[in-house]
Design an enzyme around this catalytic site. Structure first.
Site, PDB file in Angstrom:
ATOM      1  N   ASN A   1       0.775  -1.292  -0.157  1.00 53.67           N
ATOM      2  CA  ASN A   1      -0.042  -0.029   0.103  1.00 53.67           C
ATOM      3  C   ASN A   1       1.016   1.378   0.154  1.00 53.67           C
ATOM      4  O   ASN A   1       0.350   2.432  -0.302  1.00 53.67           O
ATOM      5  CB  ASN A   1      -0.884  -0.099   1.223  1.00 53.67           C
ATOM      6  CG  ASN A   1      -1.714   1.303   1.464  1.00 53.67           C
ATOM      7  OD1 ASN A   1      -2.284   1.663   0.520  1.00 53.67           O
ATOM      8  ND2 ASN A   1      -1.308   2.090   2.302  1.00 53.67           N
TER       9      ASN A   1
ATOM     10  N   SER B   1      -4.235   2.798  -8.275  1.00 49.49           N
ATOM     11  CA  SER B   1      -4.828   4.117  -8.522  1.00 49.49           C
ATOM     12  C   SER B   1      -5.754   4.202  -9.630  1.00 49.49           C
ATOM     13  O   SER B   1      -5.370   3.491 -10.578  1.00 49.49           O
ATOM     14  CB  SER B   1      -4.041   5.376  -8.472  1.00 49.49           C
ATOM     15  OG  SER B   1      -4.815   6.384  -8.621  1.00 49.49           O
TER      16      SER B   1
ATOM     17  N   TYR C   1       3.263   9.800 -10.771  1.00 47.78           N
ATOM     18  CA  TYR C   1       2.342   8.652  -9.815  1.00 47.78           C
ATOM     19  C   TYR C   1       1.654   7.829 -10.741  1.00 47.78           C
ATOM     20  O   TYR C   1       1.448   6.632 -10.403  1.00 47.78           O
ATOM     21  CB  TYR C   1       1.629   9.525  -8.777  1.00 47.78           C
ATOM     22  CG  TYR C   1       0.759   8.949  -8.095  1.00 47.78           C
ATOM     23  CD1 TYR C   1       1.161   8.212  -6.570  1.00 47.78           C
ATOM     24  CD2 TYR C   1      -0.705   8.726  -8.222  1.00 47.78           C
ATOM     25  CE1 TYR C   1       0.457   7.414  -5.668  1.00 47.78           C
ATOM     26  CE2 TYR C   1      -1.533   7.871  -7.365  1.00 47.78           C
ATOM     27  CZ  TYR C   1      -0.868   7.307  -6.103  1.00 47.78           C
ATOM     28  OH  TYR C   1      -1.854   6.663  -5.287  1.00 47.78           O
TER      29      TYR C   1
ATOM     30  N   THR D   1      -8.637  10.869   2.612  1.00 45.85           N
ATOM     31  CA  THR D   1      -7.231  10.537   3.518  1.00 45.85           C
ATOM     32  C   THR D   1      -7.181  12.058   4.149  1.00 45.85           C
ATOM     33  O   THR D   1      -7.297  12.929   3.262  1.00 45.85           O
ATOM     34  CB  THR D   1      -6.293   9.868   2.925  1.00 45.85           C
ATOM     35  OG1 THR D   1      -5.748  10.471   1.890  1.00 45.85           O
ATOM     36  CG2 THR D   1      -6.710   8.583   2.269  1.00 45.85           C
TER      37      THR D   1
END
Length: 268
Positions: free
Chosen positions: A89, A146, A159, A194
């Site tokens: 993760n 993602s 990313y 988050t």
């Protein structure tokens, strides 16, 4: 009758487990019977969370250092005597990183390299080190990727492409280790509320994504944890090599759905 969603007697590692999706996953796996190793570079936070969870253990992890990854896997195996689940993760995240990770023309080579070193190379090394233990237990790997790995965007080129590489790694491990009983899957979250995301993305950008979501809210870490736990459980015993999109339907429709809704005055 055996509850296939339980993890009694199982040992799980959650990297990046001290906060956000990782912490939600560690809590859920513990609640369902697992003993969880919380592996994180934020060791103090990992220790604090481990203190809340029965049977949990905090382990220091720096995904940029191969020796740290190998030591983490060895520590968990020595302490618990086995490894059943690896949740990869951890990733390079944070407000400053998000602001710097734009399009390819403006990309800093150092940021690109560091993103791949942590996200892709780190995931590979952790998986490689864990696989002998997972062979023995017929365990499995769940990778957090993602929804950006499945779509083009004007931001986060490093990313998103690193997460796409992990999707392919997921397939590769599933193909090479399925016949010996090791499964490998991935979960692709959409924008998830988050603390790090709230800091990195202003409310107006979050509202844009929420408008394209097919639910009435953005996802929470607990939503992603449920998907991870499902794939790690025996309930998903016939699923391997797949990526589950856990994004509130954000990648399931035509682009500009929110604009069409506004034009036609549809509220559904």
């Amino acid at each position: 009758m055996h509850d296939t969603t339980r993890f009694d007697g199982k040992i799980a590692i959650v990297t990046g487990g001290a906060g956000g999706i990782g912490a939600a996953t560690a809590r859920l796996l513990t609640a369902r019977g697992a003993k969880v190793a919380i592996a994180d570079i934020a060791f103090t936070a990992a220790q604090a969370l481990a203190g809340e969870l029965a049977g949990a253990r905090a382990v220091a992890l720096d995904l940029e250092q191969e020796s740290s990854i190998s030591a983490m896997i060895a520590d968990v195996a020595a302490h618990y005597g086995r490894i059943d689940i690896l949740v990869n993760n951890a990733a390079l995240l944070g407000p400053d990183i998000a602001k710097a990770d734009g399009n390819v023309e403006d990309m800093a080579t150092d940021l690109w390299d560091r993103t791949y070193r942590i996200n892709v190379r780190g995931t590979m090394i952790a998986s490689r080190a864990a696989l002998p233990h997972l062979r023995a237990t017929r365990g499995n790997i769940v990778n957090t990727v993602s929804s950006l790995a499945l779509q083009g965007h004007i931001i986060q080129a490093a990313y998103s492409s690193s997460k796409a590489a992990i999707i392919q790694m997921t397939r590769a491990i599933a193909a090479s280790h399925g016949k010996i009983g090791v499964r490998c899957n991935a979960v692709a979250p959409g924008m998830t509320m988050t603390p790090a995301l709230k800091e990195a993305f202003p409310a107006e950008l979050r509202a844009v994504v929420e408008g394209e979501t097919l639910r009435d809210r953005l996802g929470e870490p607990e939503d992603i944890a449920e998907a991870i736990a499902f794939l790690a459980s025996d309930a998903a015993r016939n699923i391997t090599g797949h990526t589950i999109e856990c994004d509130g339907g954000g990648t399931s429709h035509v682009p500009g759905l929110a604009g069409f809704r506004a034009f036609f005055g549809e509220q559904a």
